[in-house]
Design a protein around this motif. Sequence first.
Motif, PDB file in Angstrom:
ATOM      1  N   THR A  10     -30.263 -57.462 -23.443  1.00 57.13           N
ATOM      2  CA  THR A  10     -29.463 -57.179 -22.130  1.00 57.13           C
ATOM      3  C   THR A  10     -28.781 -58.592 -21.899  1.00 57.13           C
ATOM      4  O   THR A  10     -27.442 -58.583 -21.834  1.00 57.13           O
ATOM      5  CB  THR A  10     -30.363 -56.948 -21.028  1.00 57.13           C
ATOM      6  N   SER A  33     -18.200 -58.076 -11.326  1.00 56.77           N
ATOM      7  CA  SER A  33     -18.126 -56.460 -10.970  1.00 56.77           C
ATOM      8  C   SER A  33     -17.745 -55.831 -12.431  1.00 56.77           C
ATOM      9  O   SER A  33     -18.263 -54.798 -12.931  1.00 56.77           O
ATOM     10  CB  SER A  33     -17.338 -55.921  -9.927  1.00 56.77           C
ATOM     11  N   VAL A  36     -19.987 -56.296 -15.220  1.00 57.38           N
ATOM     12  CA  VAL A  36     -21.334 -55.309 -14.966  1.00 57.38           C
ATOM     13  C   VAL A  36     -20.865 -53.963 -15.565  1.00 57.38           C
ATOM     14  O   VAL A  36     -21.687 -53.309 -16.198  1.00 57.38           O
ATOM     15  CB  VAL A  36     -21.650 -55.241 -13.749  1.00 57.38           C
ATOM     16  N   ARG A  40     -22.361 -52.139 -18.959  1.00 58.36           N
ATOM     17  CA  ARG A  40     -22.906 -50.863 -18.529  1.00 58.36           C
ATOM     18  C   ARG A  40     -24.676 -51.445 -18.065  1.00 58.36           C
ATOM     19  O   ARG A  40     -25.615 -50.854 -18.570  1.00 58.36           O
ATOM     20  CB  ARG A  40     -23.298 -49.972 -19.695  1.00 58.36           C
ATOM     21  N   VAL A  41     -24.592 -52.557 -17.118  1.00 58.84           N
ATOM     22  CA  VAL A  41     -25.873 -52.950 -16.891  1.00 58.84           C
ATOM     23  C   VAL A  41     -25.656 -53.042 -15.090  1.00 58.84           C
ATOM     24  O   VAL A  41     -24.471 -52.721 -14.635  1.00 58.84           O
ATOM     25  CB  VAL A  41     -26.281 -54.497 -17.379  1.00 58.84           C
ATOM     26  N   THR A  42     -26.903 -53.046 -14.731  1.00 59.28           N
ATOM     27  CA  THR A  42     -26.861 -53.423 -13.182  1.00 59.28           C
ATOM     28  C   THR A  42     -26.514 -54.888 -12.641  1.00 59.28           C
ATOM     29  O   THR A  42     -26.595 -55.563 -13.612  1.00 59.28           O
ATOM     30  CB  THR A  42     -28.113 -53.089 -12.541  1.00 59.28           C
ATOM     31  N   LYS A  43     -26.015 -55.038 -11.465  1.00 61.96           N
ATOM     32  CA  LYS A  43     -25.776 -56.397 -11.096  1.00 61.96           C
ATOM     33  C   LYS A  43     -27.244 -57.112 -10.981  1.00 61.96           C
ATOM     34  O   LYS A  43     -27.152 -58.192 -11.419  1.00 61.96           O
ATOM     35  CB  LYS A  43     -25.274 -56.090  -9.657  1.00 61.96           C
TER      36      LYS A  43
END
Length: 215
Positions: A10, A33, A36, A40-43
Amino acid sequence: MARQLRAEQTRATIIGAAADLFDRQGYESTSLSEIVGHARVTKGALYFHFAAKEDLAHAILDLQARASQQIVAETEARGGSSLETLMRTTFGIARLAVEDPVPRAGLRLATADVPLRAPLRHPFTEWLEFATRKLTGAVREADVNAETDAPAVAHSLVCFFVGTRIAGRSLEPVSRLPRRVAEMWQLMVRGMVPVHRRPRYLALASQLEREITLG
């Protein structure tokens, strides 16, 4: 172990996405943003690894520095003259920029207003020191004219190399960088290498360009 591997993957994904955006858009114009979304990952995943955009830039510059230092070590281990080692190093860094978005972004970040934290040094400082040392050696080896001002030429070389990539970013694909580096060396060899030694280094510039172009 599996969790640690996923975390490392990640982190690498986030760095790769940030590098791509920093290279294409610039550091200041890229938001967390956007990174992110591109990764294609979460914050939460991003903030787990990087507290701020500056930390991402620092990680990219650190990776670039390590890659450049490895190229220097490999080229010096080959032996050869000081001028040959310097030429091979510049083409090696050009190859990195063509093949890998992280060193490519590092070239652009080097010109951005990103504060560096010790022990990381500014890439220009390391490149200037290396180029000055090799040009001084080339003068001693009579591959460069005796009146050559090694620090001044080193400064011009680094600015020429980085400026070629920065200026060319919006004008031509990165795959043209080896051609531009070859052109840079053709100019520099004709300007500072004694006439009877020029053919060797002009041929080397063409050879190193072909090696990158042909893969």
